[in-house]
Enzyme design. Structure first.
Site, PDB file in Angstrom:
ATOM      1  N   HIS A   1      -2.043   2.211  -9.299  1.00 61.35           N
ATOM      2  CA  HIS A   1      -2.219   3.090  -8.132  1.00 61.35           C
ATOM      3  C   HIS A   1      -0.925   3.861  -7.940  1.00 61.35           C
ATOM      4  CE1 HIS A   1      -3.194   3.466  -3.551  1.00 61.35           C
ATOM      5  NE2 HIS A   1      -3.141   4.629  -4.171  1.00 61.35           N
TER       6      HIS A   1
ATOM      7  N   MET B   1      -8.972   5.640   0.103  1.00 54.30           N
ATOM      8  CA  MET B   1      -8.004   4.811   0.826  1.00 54.30           C
ATOM      9  C   MET B   1      -8.533   4.482   2.221  1.00 54.30           C
ATOM     10  SD  MET B   1      -5.474   4.107  -1.128  1.00 54.30           S
ATOM     11  CE  MET B   1      -4.473   3.275   0.119  1.00 54.30           C
TER      12      MET B   1
HETATM   13  C1  DX5 Z   1      -1.229   0.317   0.258  1.00 55.90           C
HETATM   14  C2  DX5 Z   1      -1.606  -0.177  -1.099  1.00 55.90           C
HETATM   15  C3  DX5 Z   1      -2.596  -1.269  -1.084  1.00 55.90           C
HETATM   16  C4  DX5 Z   1      -2.175  -2.495  -0.340  1.00 55.90           C
HETATM   17  C5  DX5 Z   1      -3.363  -3.352  -0.055  1.00 55.90           C
HETATM   18  O1  DX5 Z   1      -0.531   1.487   0.142  1.00 55.90           O
HETATM   19  O2  DX5 Z   1      -2.147   0.883  -1.861  1.00 55.90           O
HETATM   20  O3  DX5 Z   1      -3.007  -1.579  -2.410  1.00 55.90           O
HETATM   21  O4  DX5 Z   1      -1.234  -3.240  -1.019  1.00 55.90           O
HETATM   22  O5  DX5 Z   1      -2.955  -4.437   0.703  1.00 55.90           O
HETATM   23  P1  DX5 Z   1      -3.833  -4.984   1.896  1.00 55.90           P
HETATM   24  O6  DX5 Z   1      -5.126  -5.479   1.303  1.00 55.90           O
HETATM   25  O7  DX5 Z   1      -2.994  -6.054   2.475  1.00 55.90           O
HETATM   26  O8  DX5 Z   1      -4.075  -3.844   2.837  1.00 55.90           O
HETATM   27 ZN    ZN Z   2      -3.140   0.374  -3.732  1.00 55.87          ZN
END
Ligand code: DX5
Ligand code: ZN
Length: 228
Positions: free
Chosen positions: A70, A141
């Protein structure tokens, strides 16, 4: 329908000094893939790691785990080749970070990786749609990118539903605040790839959490196929 339920723990909220063993722990707990969050302190107000870390992780965990990168970075073009060389399987970039998504999609494919395309909460799904037939996965997102442990934004679900109605066989991923309490909404809307960070990593029993998430999504997929 060609897509399956897949659960990808985000290792952002794990003990980063033990990243290799944390990745192995997640795979042994039943993860389908690993979601690796790359942040550059510019596209998002946080810093994580880059391709040198990915290269070490690949050596440490072996060839099998699928690495979904990501890329929360400005100028995502510059890391395509280094990430491919480091052992990344999928390069998921943000549409907001480039002026030429078409060219970037082509470069990612030429480097041998799958293509993911992400949109932030403020970006409409119509901006992603023109590229949907050229990508392997769309990432909606469900928090502002940058940090784990944030609250799930349920108002992103219409984007997922719309994408699912328009692109019945596309892999659709959700990321941010997704866990046992919120996965139902994602599954009903049509997401089939579930990123879960704190809910999985912070659990005493990640195997059960991953299994539960997968069951909820698989049941929604089955229901959708019966409804058609
Ligand atoms: C946020 C990241 C996510 C995050 C998800 O910017 O892209 O991948 O780590 O973590 P949780 O599930 O704790 O929201
Ligand atoms: Zn992420």
């Amino acid at each position: 329908m060609t897509y399956n339920a897949k659960i990808g723990p985000s290792i952002l909220s794990s003990d980063l000094s033990c990243l290799g063993s944390e990745c192995v722990r997640m795979m042994e707990s039943g993860a389908d893939y690993l979601h690796l969050d790359v942040m550059d302190g510019h596209f998002v107000p946080n810093l994580t790691f880059g391709h040198p870390m990915v290269e070490c992780l690949r050596k440490s965990v072996g060839q099998d785990p699928f690495f979904d990168m990501h890329m929360m970075v400005s100028r995502p073009e510059q890391w395509v080749k280094p990430m491919a060389a480091a052992g990344a399987n999928q390069y998921t970039f943000h549409i907001e970070s480039t002026t030429n998504p078409g060219n970037l999609i082509k470069e990612i494919r030429e480097s041998g990786m799958k293509v993911g395309l992400a949109i932030k909460p403020g970006t409409t799904v119509e901006e992603l749609a023109p590229w949907a037939n050229q990508i392997d996965m769309a990432l909606v997102m469900t928090v502002e990118p940058g940090f784990g442990g944030q609250k799930f934004m349920e108002d992103m679900m219409p984007k997922v539903s719309w994408l699912r109605s328009q692109f019945p066989s596309l892999d659709i991923e959700v990321d941010g605040g997704v866990g046992p309490d919120t996965v139902h909404k994602c599954a009903e809307a049509g997401a089939n790839m579930i990123v879960s960070g704190s809910a999985v990593i912070g659990s005493d029993d990640p195997r059960s959490v991953i299994a539960l998430l997968r069951t909820v999504v698989a049941e929604a997929i089955q229901k959708r196929s019966l409804d058609r």
